[in-house]
Design an enzyme around this catalytic site. Structure first.
Site, PDB file in Angstrom:
ATOM      1  N   GLY A   9       0.798  -1.218   0.000  1.00 51.33           N
ATOM      2  CA  GLY A   9       0.000   0.000   0.000  1.00 51.33           C
ATOM      3  C   GLY A   9       0.832   1.270   0.000  1.00 51.33           C
ATOM      4  O   GLY A   9       0.525   2.235  -0.715  1.00 51.33           O
TER       5      GLY A   9
ATOM      6  N   TYR B  97       3.856   1.655  -1.158  1.00 52.91           N
ATOM      7  CA  TYR B  97       4.492   1.765  -2.465  1.00 52.91           C
ATOM      8  C   TYR B  97       3.522   2.355  -3.479  1.00 52.91           C
ATOM      9  O   TYR B  97       3.910   3.111  -4.375  1.00 52.91           O
ATOM     10  CB  TYR B  97       4.960   0.383  -2.903  1.00 52.91           C
ATOM     11  CG  TYR B  97       5.776   0.358  -4.159  1.00 52.91           C
ATOM     12  CD1 TYR B  97       6.915   1.146  -4.301  1.00 52.91           C
ATOM     13  CD2 TYR B  97       5.416  -0.462  -5.217  1.00 52.91           C
ATOM     14  CE1 TYR B  97       7.662   1.118  -5.457  1.00 52.91           C
ATOM     15  CE2 TYR B  97       6.157  -0.506  -6.382  1.00 52.91           C
ATOM     16  CZ  TYR B  97       7.284   0.290  -6.498  1.00 52.91           C
ATOM     17  OH  TYR B  97       8.023   0.255  -7.650  1.00 52.91           O
ATOM     18  N   GLU B  98       2.259   2.042  -3.321  1.00 61.10           N
ATOM     19  CA  GLU B  98       1.242   2.597  -4.215  1.00 61.10           C
ATOM     20  C   GLU B  98       1.161   4.112  -4.073  1.00 61.10           C
ATOM     21  O   GLU B  98       0.990   4.840  -5.066  1.00 61.10           O
ATOM     22  CB  GLU B  98      -0.117   1.958  -3.900  1.00 61.10           C
ATOM     23  CG  GLU B  98      -1.237   2.366  -4.823  1.00 61.10           C
ATOM     24  CD  GLU B  98      -2.532   1.637  -4.502  1.00 61.10           C
ATOM     25  OE1 GLU B  98      -3.578   2.030  -5.037  1.00 61.10           O
ATOM     26  OE2 GLU B  98      -2.485   0.665  -3.705  1.00 61.10           O
ATOM     27  N   GLY B  99       1.309   4.621  -2.841  1.00 63.63           N
ATOM     28  CA  GLY B  99       1.290   6.064  -2.635  1.00 63.63           C
ATOM     29  C   GLY B  99       2.467   6.765  -3.279  1.00 63.63           C
ATOM     30  O   GLY B  99       2.328   7.855  -3.851  1.00 63.63           O
TER      31      GLY B  99
ATOM     32  N   ALA C 162       1.917   6.919  -7.090  1.00 58.06           N
ATOM     33  CA  ALA C 162       0.918   7.924  -7.448  1.00 58.06           C
ATOM     34  C   ALA C 162       1.525   9.327  -7.380  1.00 58.06           C
ATOM     35  O   ALA C 162       1.222  10.189  -8.218  1.00 58.06           O
ATOM     36  CB  ALA C 162      -0.287   7.812  -6.519  1.00 58.06           C
TER      37      ALA C 162
END
Length: 585
Positions: free
Chosen positions: A326, A328-330, A333
């Site tokens: 999660g 890493y997703e931020g 983005a």
């Protein structure tokens, strides 16, 4: 005054056809005296002529065509055309009527020459003859040497002889295009990009990224061009396609799940030029959909997808299929938004933060500008990475359980409880007479409003505060910063007409609070919308103000696309992948 006696008249029939005495082979003339007064120019040497060869003979034994006899017309020529400077008109006339085949000066410019009108004979061929030079300019003329060649090269015959060649070339070109496997890409194969001088120094590369979400699988095919190591890669275009349902729906049939990925991958084979297949990486990253599956079922799906990638002609990295973290997703983005807005050029530190509100978690990411933020932040909230020859130290964190749908369960009091058949979860954020069922995470929940209790924004906000207040870290720096917000921030703003669906818009934090009050205090008016609309808007308001600590006037840019490219983490993941593989400069 005595006058000189006139010469006796010439007998008729003698010397009627005049020619300069310096031109051998011509009869008549002005007599020996005239020839002595006006001697003709010395014969110019002819390359390749044998010593003692007849004057006026062309190389190879072809004799020069003489000017027709009896032509009394004289031709004027400017001084610059005269071989030796200023010459008398008579000498020039003899020169004109007694041209010899000599080599033309290299690079001389053709100048029109007036010739006596006549029909070309057989075996005549144009030759270039030096006429003189002045002020650095060289002029040429043409004489006739072989009339046979001239007569055979008439315009009509030349055009008819070339027509079959043109038809053959046209037919072969048409056959090449029609027989090509990809008629859209045939020109790239016929003229490879490295042959173009404009793109000789540009580095063109592609990246293929799969987003395996809970509702569907999406493919992003990105095209980049990097002109030099000093410049950032430029995004030339994106090809996007999706299929439904997502991979998690094929938990018991992993082969069918991999087949959906293969159909999307076939589109990439047509989009990427064949000579770049081996340099184009393909990666799939799964998000919340596969996180909800058991470890065994999730790995079975990933293994099938990996086999599909291995059979493709593309570059397959070691960690090409995985479940993404999660936090890493931020970060990804944040990279996407700042690249699309042009904030990552050079050493620019004027970046924007990102807010992502998903179903199960929420992320906040920004680049700190003050040392105080770095000192006060928890250790696991700071992440350093290198990209585009720059090092970035980001503040980023993913709060699991604070996504919009997970927050609904927390507000209802059902987050840490197992649903029991017949158990009703109620809230003042829902209409009083509402009773319904809701499925989330494979579990069915029954929920409804407080029939006897109070409803509206105030009691709802008090319920939400219990979930949010004191649970999130509040960096002081973000209060005066600008952020991009997407996912459920964007969706709920569109549902309540705060922004346009296509264009997005800019809102202040207090705009969510104003709309939450309007919806919660008039729930009957919004019956056609989602029954959770009041709860969702109230939660977003409390999350921004009480959770992260934003001020009421903090600006939020809500958008789905920047420069017509979706603000998805996939672009940032592709950038990071290409750099880690060394495919950029």
């Amino acid at each position: 005054m005595e006058t000189a006696p006139r010469p006796p008249p010439r007998p008729r029939g003698q010397g009627a056809r005049r020619g300069p005495p310096s031109c051998p082979g011509l009869r008549g003339g002005r007599g020996a005296a005239a020839g002595r007064r006006h001697p003709g120019p010395a014969p110019l040497p002819v390359p390749g002529a044998r010593e003692g060869a007849a004057v006026g003979a062309a190389p190879g034994g072809v004799r020069e065509r003489r000017a027709p006899l009896g032509r009394r017309r004289r031709f004027r020529r400017s001084r610059r055309c005269r071989p030796g400077g200023s010459q008398s008109r008579a000498r020039l006339s003899r020169r004109r009527r007694c041209l010899r085949p000599v080599p033309a000066a290299r690079g001389c410019r053709r100048r029109p020459r007036r010739e006596p009108p006549r029909e070309p004979g057989r075996g005549e061929e144009p030759r270039r003859v030096w006429l003189g030079a002045r002020r650095g300019r060289t002029y040429c003329s043409s004489v006739i040497a072989d009339p046979h060649l001239t007569a055979s090269r008439s315009p009509g015959k030349m055009a008819s002889s070339r027509l079959p060649i043109f038809l053959a070339l046209a037919f072969s070109s048409l056959s090449f295009v029609l027989s090509h496997s990809n008629r859209v890409m045939w020109f790239q194969d016929f003229f490879p990009p490295n042959m173009c001088p404009i793109n000789a120094k540009a580095n063109t590369f592609y990246g293929i990224m799969f987003d395996a979400g809970s509702t569907g699988t999406r493919i992003h095919i990105y095209t980049f061009v990097q002109k030099s190591p000093e410049n950032l890669p430029e995004l030339e275009g994106e090809i996007f396609e999706s299929v439904k349902p997502g991979l998690s729906a094929y938990a018991d049939q992993p082969e069918k799940g991999a087949e959906t990925v293969k159909r999307l991958l076939d589109m990439a084979i047509d989009a990427v030029p064949p000579h770049l297949w081996k340099k184009t990486p393909v990666v799939l990253k799964a998000t919340a959909g596969l996180r909800l599956l058991s470890e065994e079922k999730a790995q079975a799906l990933l293994l099938e997808v990996r086999e599909v990638f291995e059979e493709s002609p593309f570059l397959v990295p070691e960690d090409s299929v995985s479940i993404m973290d999660g936090s890493y997703e931020g970060i990804l983005a944040w990279i996407t938004v700042n690249f699309l807005t042009g904030q990552l050029s050079g050493q620019s530190q004027h970046t924007v933060g990102t807010l992502d509100l998903g179903g199960a978690s929420t992320q906040i990411t920004f680049l700190p500008r003050f040392e105080e933020t770095l000192k006060e932040a928890p250790g696991d909230f700071l992440t350093s990475f290198e990209m585009f020859n720059s090092t970035y130290k980001l503040y980023t964190h993913s709060y699991l359980g604070f996504g919009l749908k997970a927050a609904r369960l927390a507000i209802l009091g059902a987050l840490d409880m197992e649903a029991v058949d017949g158990q009703m979860f109620r809230s003042s954020c829902l209409p009083k007479q509402l009773e319904a069922e809701w499925h989330f995470g494979g579990v069915k929940y029954q929920y409804g409003g407080n029939k006897e209790g109070e409803t509206g924004f105030k009691p709802c906000y008090l319920e939400v505060l219990k979930v949010v207040k004191g649970k999130l870290h509040q960096p002081n720096e973000i209060r005066g910063s600008s952020f991009y917000a997407f996912s459920y921030y964007y969706d709920r703003a569109v549902d309540t007409n705060l922004i346009d669906y296509e264009q997005g818009g800019v809102l202040e934090v207090k705009d969510f609070e104003i709309k939450a009050k309007e919806v919660c205090d008039n729930m009957e008016k919004y019956n056609s919308a989602s029954p959770f609309l009041c709860m969702d808007l109230t939660y977003i308001t409390a999350l921004l103000k009480e959770g992260f600590g934003f001020r009421d006037n903090t600006l939020l840019q809500l958008t789905k696309k920047v420069n017509n490219i979706e603000t998805s983490w996939t672009l940032g993941a592709t950038f990071h992948l290409l750099q880690s593989l060394g495919l950029t400069y």
